[in-house]
Design a protein around this motif. Structure first.
Motif, PDB file in Angstrom:
ATOM      1  N   VAL A   1       0.870  -1.168   0.000  1.00  0.00           N
ATOM      2  CA  VAL A   1       0.000   0.000   0.000  1.00  0.00           C
ATOM      3  C   VAL A   1       0.908   1.218   0.000  1.00  0.00           C
ATOM      4  CG1 VAL A   1      -1.812   1.274   1.187  1.00  0.00           C
ATOM      5  CG2 VAL A   1      -1.815  -1.235   1.240  1.00  0.00           C
ATOM      6  N   ARG A   2       0.776   2.057  -1.036  1.00  0.00           N
ATOM      7  CA  ARG A   2       1.660   3.192  -1.238  1.00  0.00           C
ATOM      8  C   ARG A   2       0.903   4.498  -1.089  1.00  0.00           C
ATOM      9  NH1 ARG A   2       6.325   2.417  -4.083  1.00  0.00           N
ATOM     10  NH2 ARG A   2       6.677   4.557  -3.356  1.00  0.00           N
ATOM     11  N   THR A   3       1.621   5.547  -0.745  1.00  0.00           N
ATOM     12  CA  THR A   3       1.055   6.899  -0.729  1.00  0.00           C
ATOM     13  C   THR A   3       1.734   7.722  -1.814  1.00  0.00           C
ATOM     14  OG1 THR A   3       2.661   7.644   0.916  1.00  0.00           O
ATOM     15  CG2 THR A   3       0.545   6.783   1.731  1.00  0.00           C
TER      16      THR A   3
ATOM     17  N   GLY B   1       0.181  15.736  -7.597  1.00  0.00           N
ATOM     18  CA  GLY B   1       1.049  16.019  -8.726  1.00  0.00           C
ATOM     19  C   GLY B   1       1.945  14.870  -9.118  1.00  0.00           C
ATOM     20  N   GLU B   2       2.101  13.851  -8.254  1.00  0.00           N
ATOM     21  CA  GLU B   2       2.904  12.680  -8.624  1.00  0.00           C
ATOM     22  C   GLU B   2       2.104  11.774  -9.558  1.00  0.00           C
ATOM     23  OE1 GLU B   2       6.088  12.117  -5.036  1.00  0.00           O
ATOM     24  OE2 GLU B   2       4.185  11.044  -4.848  1.00  0.00           O
ATOM     25  N   CYS B   3       2.820  11.020 -10.356  1.00  0.00           N
ATOM     26  CA  CYS B   3       2.199  10.152 -11.360  1.00  0.00           C
ATOM     27  C   CYS B   3       2.292   8.692 -10.928  1.00  0.00           C
ATOM     28  CB  CYS B   3       2.872  10.334 -12.722  1.00  0.00           C
ATOM     29  SG  CYS B   3       2.726  12.002 -13.369  1.00  0.00           S
ATOM     30  N   VAL B   4       1.388   7.893 -11.464  1.00  0.00           N
ATOM     31  CA  VAL B   4       1.318   6.462 -11.134  1.00  0.00           C
ATOM     32  C   VAL B   4       1.468   5.655 -12.424  1.00  0.00           C
ATOM     33  CG1 VAL B   4      -0.106   4.611 -10.175  1.00  0.00           C
ATOM     34  CG2 VAL B   4      -0.199   6.907  -9.174  1.00  0.00           C
ATOM     35  N   GLY B   5       2.433   4.753 -12.448  1.00  0.00           N
ATOM     36  CA  GLY B   5       2.541   3.788 -13.531  1.00  0.00           C
ATOM     37  C   GLY B   5       3.328   4.264 -14.729  1.00  0.00           C
ATOM     38  N   TYR B   6       3.521   3.316 -15.678  1.00  0.00           N
ATOM     39  CA  TYR B   6       4.256   3.609 -16.913  1.00  0.00           C
ATOM     40  C   TYR B   6       3.595   4.744 -17.696  1.00  0.00           C
ATOM     41  CZ  TYR B   6       7.117  -0.659 -16.650  1.00  0.00           C
ATOM     42  OH  TYR B   6       8.014  -1.623 -16.283  1.00  0.00           O
ATOM     43  N   GLY B   7       4.430   5.540 -18.318  1.00  0.00           N
ATOM     44  CA  GLY B   7       3.948   6.595 -19.191  1.00  0.00           C
ATOM     45  C   GLY B   7       3.443   7.828 -18.482  1.00  0.00           C
ATOM     46  N   ALA B   8       3.392   7.789 -17.137  1.00  0.00           N
ATOM     47  CA  ALA B   8       2.907   8.939 -16.351  1.00  0.00           C
ATOM     48  C   ALA B   8       1.559   9.434 -16.867  1.00  0.00           C
ATOM     49  CB  ALA B   8       3.940  10.056 -16.357  1.00  0.00           C
ATOM     50  N   THR B   9       0.653   8.492 -17.148  1.00  0.00           N
ATOM     51  CA  THR B   9      -0.646   8.850 -17.731  1.00  0.00           C
ATOM     52  C   THR B   9      -1.693   9.189 -16.686  1.00  0.00           C
ATOM     53  OG1 THR B   9      -1.357   6.536 -17.748  1.00  0.00           O
ATOM     54  CG2 THR B   9      -0.228   7.352 -19.718  1.00  0.00           C
ATOM     55  N   TRP B  10      -1.397   8.906 -15.402  1.00  0.00           N
ATOM     56  CA  TRP B  10      -2.389   9.109 -14.328  1.00  0.00           C
ATOM     57  C   TRP B  10      -1.727   9.958 -13.247  1.00  0.00           C
ATOM     58  CZ3 TRP B  10      -4.119   8.570  -9.325  1.00  0.00           C
ATOM     59  CH2 TRP B  10      -5.504   8.425  -9.132  1.00  0.00           C
ATOM     60  N   THR B  11      -2.287  11.114 -12.991  1.00  0.00           N
ATOM     61  CA  THR B  11      -1.689  12.080 -12.072  1.00  0.00           C
ATOM     62  C   THR B  11      -2.554  12.239 -10.831  1.00  0.00           C
ATOM     63  OG1 THR B  11      -0.894  13.290 -14.014  1.00  0.00           O
ATOM     64  CG2 THR B  11      -0.755  14.422 -11.891  1.00  0.00           C
ATOM     65  N   CYS B  12      -1.921  12.232  -9.679  1.00  0.00           N
ATOM     66  CA  CYS B  12      -2.658  12.427  -8.425  1.00  0.00           C
ATOM     67  C   CYS B  12      -3.114  13.884  -8.330  1.00  0.00           C
ATOM     68  CB  CYS B  12      -1.768  12.112  -7.223  1.00  0.00           C
ATOM     69  SG  CYS B  12      -1.203  10.416  -7.155  1.00  0.00           S
ATOM     70  N   ARG B  13      -4.394  14.104  -8.193  1.00  0.00           N
ATOM     71  CA  ARG B  13      -4.927  15.456  -8.056  1.00  0.00           C
ATOM     72  C   ARG B  13      -4.842  15.951  -6.614  1.00  0.00           C
ATOM     73  NH1 ARG B  13      -8.110  12.734 -11.759  1.00  0.00           N
ATOM     74  NH2 ARG B  13      -8.285  13.736 -13.798  1.00  0.00           N
ATOM     75  N   ALA B  14      -4.670  14.989  -5.702  1.00  0.00           N
ATOM     76  CA  ALA B  14      -4.548  15.297  -4.274  1.00  0.00           C
ATOM     77  C   ALA B  14      -3.706  14.184  -3.661  1.00  0.00           C
ATOM     78  CB  ALA B  14      -5.930  15.360  -3.617  1.00  0.00           C
ATOM     79  N   PRO B  15      -3.213  14.343  -2.438  1.00  0.00           N
ATOM     80  CA  PRO B  15      -2.505  13.236  -1.810  1.00  0.00           C
ATOM     81  C   PRO B  15      -3.376  11.972  -1.819  1.00  0.00           C
ATOM     82  CG  PRO B  15      -2.247  15.243  -0.524  1.00  0.00           C
ATOM     83  CD  PRO B  15      -3.271  15.544  -1.575  1.00  0.00           C
ATOM     84  N   GLY B  16      -2.765  10.837  -2.145  1.00  0.00           N
ATOM     85  CA  GLY B  16      -3.573   9.623  -2.304  1.00  0.00           C
ATOM     86  C   GLY B  16      -2.886   8.373  -1.793  1.00  0.00           C
ATOM     87  N   ARG B  17      -3.648   7.285  -1.800  1.00  0.00           N
ATOM     88  CA  ARG B  17      -3.141   5.974  -1.383  1.00  0.00           C
ATOM     89  C   ARG B  17      -3.521   4.965  -2.457  1.00  0.00           C
ATOM     90  NH1 ARG B  17      -6.381   4.557   2.318  1.00  0.00           N
ATOM     91  NH2 ARG B  17      -5.188   2.816   3.145  1.00  0.00           N
ATOM     92  N   PHE B  18      -2.617   3.989  -2.645  1.00  0.00           N
ATOM     93  CA  PHE B  18      -2.794   3.020  -3.730  1.00  0.00           C
ATOM     94  C   PHE B  18      -2.433   1.622  -3.251  1.00  0.00           C
ATOM     95  CE2 PHE B  18      -1.776   7.161  -5.325  1.00  0.00           C
ATOM     96  CZ  PHE B  18      -2.784   7.380  -6.247  1.00  0.00           C
TER      97      PHE B  18
ATOM     98  N   ASP C   1      -6.622   2.729  -6.834  1.00  0.00           N
ATOM     99  CA  ASP C   1      -6.805   3.931  -6.024  1.00  0.00           C
ATOM    100  C   ASP C   1      -7.710   3.607  -4.835  1.00  0.00           C
ATOM    101  OD1 ASP C   1      -7.274   6.419  -4.961  1.00  0.00           O
ATOM    102  OD2 ASP C   1      -8.186   7.267  -6.777  1.00  0.00           O
ATOM    103  N   VAL C   2      -7.141   3.608  -3.624  1.00  0.00           N
ATOM    104  CA  VAL C   2      -7.914   3.314  -2.412  1.00  0.00           C
ATOM    105  C   VAL C   2      -7.940   4.533  -1.484  1.00  0.00           C
ATOM    106  CG1 VAL C   2      -7.510   0.828  -2.535  1.00  0.00           C
ATOM    107  CG2 VAL C   2      -5.876   2.283  -1.279  1.00  0.00           C
ATOM    108  N   GLY C   3      -7.710   5.700  -2.058  1.00  0.00           N
ATOM    109  CA  GLY C   3      -7.630   6.906  -1.230  1.00  0.00           C
ATOM    110  C   GLY C   3      -8.920   7.253  -0.524  1.00  0.00           C
TER     111      GLY C   3
END
Length: 366
Positions: free
Chosen positions: A243-245, A249-266, A313-315
């Motif tokens: 489980v990651r935080t 503004g940080e991106c998730v996964g290859y290609g940086a196609t998904w950007t965190c709009r707020a602090p999140g958990r995964f 996304d489990v935020g």
């Protein structure tokens, strides 16, 4: 078999549900015989498990694509009738005779080769005639079948295949039904088969002598746009590896196609496209993709699905709702194969037949 303690995901196949679905489909057409399509290794779920369950439920006739699949059915159901839909492999008549398989012949060339093989060997096994009534794939053209009907050898079955039965109002259905009725009249006394899974749910009584459902046996919805009348058969669950935080503004996964709009958990789970969890179900900033059920709640896949891993996304869940080692559901209650396929831009058939080999696989209800 991969031990559950070491597997990234576990796949559960309910044979009792397959049998129940077959019985429900047989009740929809009480006059004709109800067969079963078990091609593609029973739509990815395993001929060795599915065929005995179907045979015990009462199924006597099975359809496969290739003779090798037919041999597997014969091993699982020694007394069954087995048709090979892709026809006669050139020069391989003995492979059909060795396992008492019936080729579905779709050309004059195939018919001539099968007749020559029978004459040369004395083999008296049956064969089906496939007539193309509108799919433009395999089969004699309608006019060809009608013109040669009197001169053709006897067949154990004459059949065609719907192109649009999952769209009840499609005009091609009416044309195919009319054409097949001509075919049946041209081959009097020969059992006839037209209906696939969705064909069984068309308004007209089209059972003829044999129906041959496929996807509906395995939990797919034969009536798109309406509630699914079939019981679910598969459940796919993936293990949470971490489980990651992430910061805004940080991106998730290859290609940086998904950007965190707020602090999140995964939740990072141990399944990916190498396991048949389709990459086409990936999410991006401008697109929602696949869903998972985490602690009973629907949660979005975040970013691209990779070969061995998927981020979820489990935020929105409480911090203690998901931990390393927990299981999340990717196919199951509320996430049927058709919905999973839709979110990946495909169909439930592809979802089932893509399921991989790295699961801890559990078969129940057998």
């Amino acid at each position: 078999m991969i031990p559950e303690a070491e597997a990234g995901a576990r796949l559960t196949i309910d044979l009792a549900a397959i049998a129940a679905n077959w019985r429900a489909l047989a009740r929809r057409a009480p006059g004709p015989e109800c067969g079963a399509a078990v091609k593609a290794d029973a739509y990815g779920l395993g001929i060795a498990a599915a065929v005995p369950a179907l045979r015990k439920a009462g199924c006597r006739t099975f359809f496969v694509a290739f003779p090798g699949e037919g041999a597997a059915v014969r091993a699982a159901a020694p007394d069954a009738v087995v048709y090979v839909l892709n026809g006669l492999v050139a020069g391989r008549g003995e492979a059909y005779a060795a396992h008492d398989l019936r080729p579905v012949l779709g050309s004059l060339e195939e018919i001539a080769e099968w007749s020559a093989f029978q004459h040369a060997t004395g083999w008296g096994g049956g064969a089906a005639l496939h007539v193309d009534t509108g799919m433009t794939r395999l089969g004699l053209r309608l006019e060809e079948a009608l013109a040669h009907a009197a001169a053709l050898p006897p067949f154990s079955l004459v059949m065609s295949h719907f192109a649009c039965a999952d769209q009840p109002a499609h005009p091609l259905n009416t044309r195919q039904i009319a054409a097949f009725r001509q075919v049946r009249a041209a081959f009097p006394g020969t059992p006839a088969s037209l209906c696939n899974s969705s064909g069984l749910f068309l308004p007209d009584d089209l059972g003829f002598d044999l129906v041959r459902p496929g996807i509906a046996l395995y939990g797919g919805n034969p009536t798109p746009g309406r509630p699914n009348p079939m019981a679910p058969v598969v459940r796919l669950e993936a293990r949470v590896i971490a489980v990651r935080t992430a910061r805004a503004g940080e991106c998730v996964g290859y290609g940086a196609t998904w950007t965190c709009r707020a602090p999140g958990r995964f939740a990072i789970v141990g399944v990916g496209y190498a396991d048949g969890f389709l990459r086409a179900g990936s999410s991006a900033d401008d697109r929602d993709g696949a869903l998972a059920r985490v602690a009973g709640h629907p949660c979005r896949v975040a970013g691209r699905i990779s070969m061995d891993l998927t981020a979820i996304d489990v935020g929105a869940l409480p911090e203690d709702a998901v931990r390393r080692g927990d299981w999340v559901e990717l196919i199951g209650d509320g996430l049927g194969i058709d919905e999973v396929g839709r979110r990946a831009g495909t169909i439930g058939y592809e979802v089932l037949t893509s399921l991989g080999r790295r699961y801890n696989k559990r078969v129940t209800g057998g």
